[in-house]
Design a protein around this motif. Structure first.
Motif, PDB file in Angstrom:
ATOM      1  N   ASP A   1       0.835  -1.204   0.000  1.00 37.54           N
ATOM      2  CA  ASP A   1       0.000   0.000   0.000  1.00 37.54           C
ATOM      3  C   ASP A   1       0.871   1.256   0.000  1.00 37.54           C
ATOM      4  O   ASP A   1       0.550   2.238  -0.692  1.00 37.54           O
ATOM      5  CB  ASP A   1      -0.925   0.009   1.213  1.00 37.54           C
ATOM      6  CG  ASP A   1      -2.025  -1.040   1.113  1.00 37.54           C
ATOM      7  OD1 ASP A   1      -2.297  -1.499  -0.012  1.00 37.54           O
ATOM      8  OD2 ASP A   1      -2.608  -1.390   2.160  1.00 37.54           O
ATOM      9  N   ALA A   2       1.959   1.226   0.757  1.00 34.76           N
ATOM     10  CA  ALA A   2       2.865   2.375   0.778  1.00 34.76           C
ATOM     11  C   ALA A   2       3.508   2.565  -0.593  1.00 34.76           C
ATOM     12  O   ALA A   2       3.696   3.699  -1.060  1.00 34.76           O
ATOM     13  CB  ALA A   2       3.932   2.182   1.848  1.00 34.76           C
ATOM     14  N   PHE A   3       3.860   1.448  -1.239  1.00 36.91           N
ATOM     15  CA  PHE A   3       4.431   1.510  -2.594  1.00 36.91           C
ATOM     16  C   PHE A   3       3.420   2.108  -3.564  1.00 36.91           C
ATOM     17  O   PHE A   3       3.741   2.984  -4.376  1.00 36.91           O
ATOM     18  CB  PHE A   3       4.834   0.094  -3.013  1.00 36.91           C
ATOM     19  CG  PHE A   3       5.350  -0.025  -4.419  1.00 36.91           C
ATOM     20  CD1 PHE A   3       6.008   1.029  -5.054  1.00 36.91           C
ATOM     21  CD2 PHE A   3       5.197  -1.221  -5.134  1.00 36.91           C
ATOM     22  CE1 PHE A   3       6.487   0.898  -6.356  1.00 36.91           C
ATOM     23  CE2 PHE A   3       5.666  -1.348  -6.426  1.00 36.91           C
ATOM     24  CZ  PHE A   3       6.306  -0.287  -7.040  1.00 36.91           C
ATOM     25  N   THR A   4       2.183   1.652  -3.471  1.00 36.60           N
ATOM     26  CA  THR A   4       1.144   2.156  -4.368  1.00 36.60           C
ATOM     27  C   THR A   4       0.969   3.663  -4.200  1.00 36.60           C
ATOM     28  O   THR A   4       0.894   4.409  -5.184  1.00 36.60           O
ATOM     29  CB  THR A   4      -0.187   1.435  -4.097  1.00 36.60           C
ATOM     30  OG1 THR A   4      -0.007   0.034  -4.322  1.00 36.60           O
ATOM     31  CG2 THR A   4      -1.288   1.950  -5.000  1.00 36.60           C
ATOM     32  N   GLN A   5       0.905   4.111  -2.955  1.00 37.65           N
ATOM     33  CA  GLN A   5       0.731   5.546  -2.713  1.00 37.65           C
ATOM     34  C   GLN A   5       1.944   6.335  -3.193  1.00 37.65           C
ATOM     35  O   GLN A   5       1.801   7.409  -3.791  1.00 37.65           O
ATOM     36  CB  GLN A   5       0.491   5.804  -1.226  1.00 37.65           C
ATOM     37  CG  GLN A   5       0.223   7.279  -0.929  1.00 37.65           C
ATOM     38  CD  GLN A   5       0.048   7.556   0.546  1.00 37.65           C
ATOM     39  OE1 GLN A   5       0.794   7.030   1.371  1.00 37.65           O
ATOM     40  NE2 GLN A   5      -0.921   8.380   0.896  1.00 37.65           N
TER      41      GLN A   5
END
Length: 770
Positions: A421-425
């Motif tokens: 999720d952090a990568f996506t953001q």
């Protein structure tokens, strides 16, 4: 006509047996054409660059309101049209995996990726990927096909949708159809209508007929200072790409040497120059390589020339591939062949998972380019893009392995591996920054998906106006208060100009709006030292006015600084015998130190500023032989000045003694602070003789021809207005007997233009009507 007839690089089939009737016998030696002005006089100051991409090139005309046209589009229907196209396929250029998405992401990325922070040039804002030289760079191979594929959409929406907006929005839609949540989209890019013939893309001289091979683009590279690979080398400013004709770095490693650590050094330098930090860099590379494939099925030297020199029957398409069909499974782009992930049309974390799970061994593509394949035979494979049922080993580039071997990049990768999720953001926000970095303040953005929060420091946010604006009576009263504050007209003019001159038309950064002249880093620059006591004196005027208002009206420091310059100029013009009102439009707001990215604003610090007769202490080392007047011309271009506006502006600033240190250089008058045309009358006079005051010819003295007495001193940035023929022609107009009033009027117009360059809070049509 000479250039067209005699330039044999245009086509290999066109043959002119006779001679051009306008060319005579003067063929320019190895050039194959008559010499141009640049051939005869290579050091000539090219003032004509100020007039490129002028209104005569624009078929839409000056009155066309793009914002109104764009806002009239059914935005949801536009996105639906784009997404329907992305999952189609046409016979002349079939889509990989039945999805044009990855190809369009590359087009948008490469359009935006030319941006560089040093001078704000590049980016997707003007859709310059359509024109040379960018259109024909090796790294942009087959982006011409991408633009032709989306032409039906551009054709449908016409002038209401610029190429710049369509290219970026298509990239966004491509990400969305493959499961990636984009951060937003802001329209508002205005297309250029001619090639950029002035941006400095590097010192290399290269053969335009051989631009399909990475080797041919890097072997004569001259942009590096020091020895590449030793850790003490650096890239010449303002360049960002590591090698000629690339967007970022060579995917095979520096000079195609297959060295991942060397590639990491190049990546960090290149992406930092493009305003990206380590986390944003990893997010962009890992996110972008989650999709699609690379193409390298045919050797580079077998592929035809790029669009700019392709045969006329190619109709603007380049890189014709003679092998097989020339496309699909035979496609050649950067020479590397294969995909990074098992599912190249779906957003997931498999790029990073596979990069770190497996060891990689170096191999070569069918085109002979260096690439990497897993050592584990049981590693997952990826489907062939065009042959059903065929599976292909995964591929990594040397620039991918760089993220694994560099300790700092590796830490970011491990963070993203553990938190998808952090990568996506991170990728979502980095993509938004990449594709919007050159657009300037968010007031310029159009459409329902633009983002308005203050947290994006790269947008140089300014808080909204929270008070009523002053009226004409208030303006008149404030002018009196400013002039009574004990600040000289020269200091007021210098301070106002110093606030506005940071503006760059390239990426729409800088300017007086925001009041950042009073904040770090600008308040600490040596060139701005003279502004510090002026701002100190203006603050009580602001506080007194704002403190006694009962009707909600206030004035910002940003407005007061500009108004001070206007008041001083009106007085200076009156003292010279010319009554004139200097326009002033309130509404500038003050931002805060917290909303100012000190590091990114540091790039706006000038190395040279001829307007204020400034050279940085390290100028000679930084300039690398570029003359101060050439940097002066470049700054005039970044302020969007025409040649007459440039001349008038300098004459007015010299009359007011707006030198950064208050020195006498270029102050050709005994009436300092009075808006006379003395600068021009002295500059064009033959009663005086100019002599070098130093061996390098950086400063000069003006001596009376009869008495030998020294009258004035000057720099190169003063004398150029008398030595350059085009600039002198304008200076002579202002030096003539009827030139004084014309000069004052023209200077005030140029002054107002510079003060208003960053007022994107005002509708552009309002500015045109002033």
């Amino acid at each position: 006509m000479n250039d067209i007839i005699h330039d044999k690089t245009n086509t290999d089939t066109f043959d002119m047996k006779g001679k051009c009737p306008f060319g005579g016998d003067r063929i320019g030696g190895s050039l194959g054409r008559p010499p141009t002005l640049s051939d005869w006089y290579p050091d000539r100051l090219k003032v004509e660059l100020l007039h490129q991409n002028g209104p005569r090139a624009n078929p839409l005309g000056d009155a066309f309101d793009y914002a109104k046209a764009f806002n009239s589009i059914d935005y949801a229907a536009l996105k639906q049209d784009i997404k329907a196209f992305l999952t189609s396929s046409v016979p002349w250029w079939p889509s990989d995996y039945g999805n044009y998405g990855p190809q369009m992401i590359r087009m948008a990325w490469h359009a935006a990726g030319t941006y560089r922070i040093a001078d704000g040039r590049g980016g997707a804002g003007e859709a310059l990927q359509r024109f040379a030289p960018i259109s024909s760079w090796w790294d942009n191979g087959n982006t011409d096909k991408s633009r032709r594929l989306i032409w039906p959409i551009k054709q449908k929406y016409g002038s209401a949708l610029s190429w710049g907006d369509l290219m970026v929005l298509t990239g966004n839609c491509a990400l969305e159809i493959m499961g990636f949540p984009t951060y937003g989209f802001g329209g508002g890019r205005r297309d250029a209508w001619e090639a950029d013939n002035s941006t400095y893309w590097g010192p290399e001289v290269w053969d335009p007929k051989n631009v399909t091979s990475s080797d041919s683009m890097v072997t004569r590279d001259k942009r590096w200072r020091g020895k590449n690979g030793d850790g003490d080398y650096d890239l010449e400013n303002p360049l960002a790409a590591s090698h000629q004709a690339l967007i970022y770095v060579n995917p095979e490693g520096p000079y195609a040497n297959g060295d991942p650590m060397g590639s990491a050094r190049d990546i960090r330098i290149a992406f930092t120059r493009m305003a990206m930090n380590d986390e944003e860099t990893v997010a962009l590379i890992a996110g972008g390589h989650a999709f699609g494939k690379s193409h390298g099925m045919v050797k580079a030297d077998e592929v035809g020339p790029p669009p700019e020199i392709a045969p006329i029957e190619a109709m603007g398409l380049g890189w014709q591939n003679p092998e097989g069909t020339g496309f699909a499974e035979y496609t050649m782009t950067n020479g590397i062949e294969g995909s990074w992930t098992p599912n190249p049309t779906q957003w997931d974390n498999s790029y990073l998972e596979n990069l770190f799970k497996y060891e990689w061994q170096q191999t070569k593509s069918p085109a002979g380019a260096l690439q990497w394949t897993p050592t584990d035979p049981n590693a997952p494979k990826t489907p062939d893009a065009h042959t059903p049922g065929k599976m292909i080993p995964l591929m990594m580039m040397t620039s991918d392995l760089a993220l694994k071997v560099d300790p700092d990049y590796r830490k970011v990768c491990e963070k993203f591996l553990n938190d998808f999720d952090a990568f996506t953001q991170a990728f979502s926000k980095a993509w938004y920054k990449l594709t919007h970095r050159d657009m300037g303040p968010r007031e310029r953005y159009l459409g329902p998906e633009k983002r308005n929060e203050d947290g994006l420091l790269w947008q140089d946010p300014i808080p909204p106006c929270d008070h009523d604006l002053i009226d004409e009576a208030d303006i008149a009263a404030l002018k009196q208060s400013i002039l009574a504050a004990g600040v000289s007209p020269s200091d007021l003019v210098f301070t106002a100009f110093s606030a506005a001159v940071t503006h760059r038309s390239s990426d729409k950064r800088g300017g007086a709006n925001g009041g950042r002249l009073a904040l770090a880093p600008q308040k600490d620059w040596a060139i701005n030292r003279r502004t510090v006591p002026v701002i100190t004196a203006l603050r009580p005027v602001m506080e007194a006015f704002n403190g006694k208002q009962m009707d909600g009206k206030k004035i910002s420091l940003a407005d007061l600084i500009v108004l001070g310059g206007c008041a001083a100029l009106e007085k200076a013009a009156a003292d010279a015998g010319v009554e004139i009102a200097v326009p002033f439009m309130p509404g500038r707001r003050d931002t805060t130190q917290e909303l100012t990215d000190i590091e990114m604003f540091g790039w706006l610090k000038p190395v040279a500023d001829g307007f204020r007769n400034y050279l940085d202490e390290g100028f000679e080392e930084i300039a690398q032989g570029v003359a101060p007047e050439e940097m002066f011309l470049d700054k005039a271009r970044l302020l969007s000045l025409t040649a007459p506006e440039w001349v008038a502006m300098v004459g007015g600033l010299r009359a007011m003694n707006a030198n950064h240190d208050g020195s006498a250089h270029g102050i050709f008058t005994d009436r300092v602070g009075v808006l006379t045309n003395d600068f021009f009358t002295v500059l064009t006079s033959m009663d005086y003789e100019w002599k070098k005051a130093d061996a390098k010819g950086m400063t000069f003295s003006l001596d009376d021809r009869t008495t030998g007495e020294q009258r004035f001193t000057a720099t190169r940035c003063d004398l150029v207005f008398g030595s350059n023929s085009q600039l002198r022609a304008v200076a002579e107009v202002y030096a003539s007997g009827d030139g004084h009033a014309r000069f004052v009027t023209d200077f005030v117009k140029a002054w107002d233009k510079v003060m208003m360059l960053d007022r994107y809070d005002i509708h552009l049509q309002d500015l045109h009507g002033r």
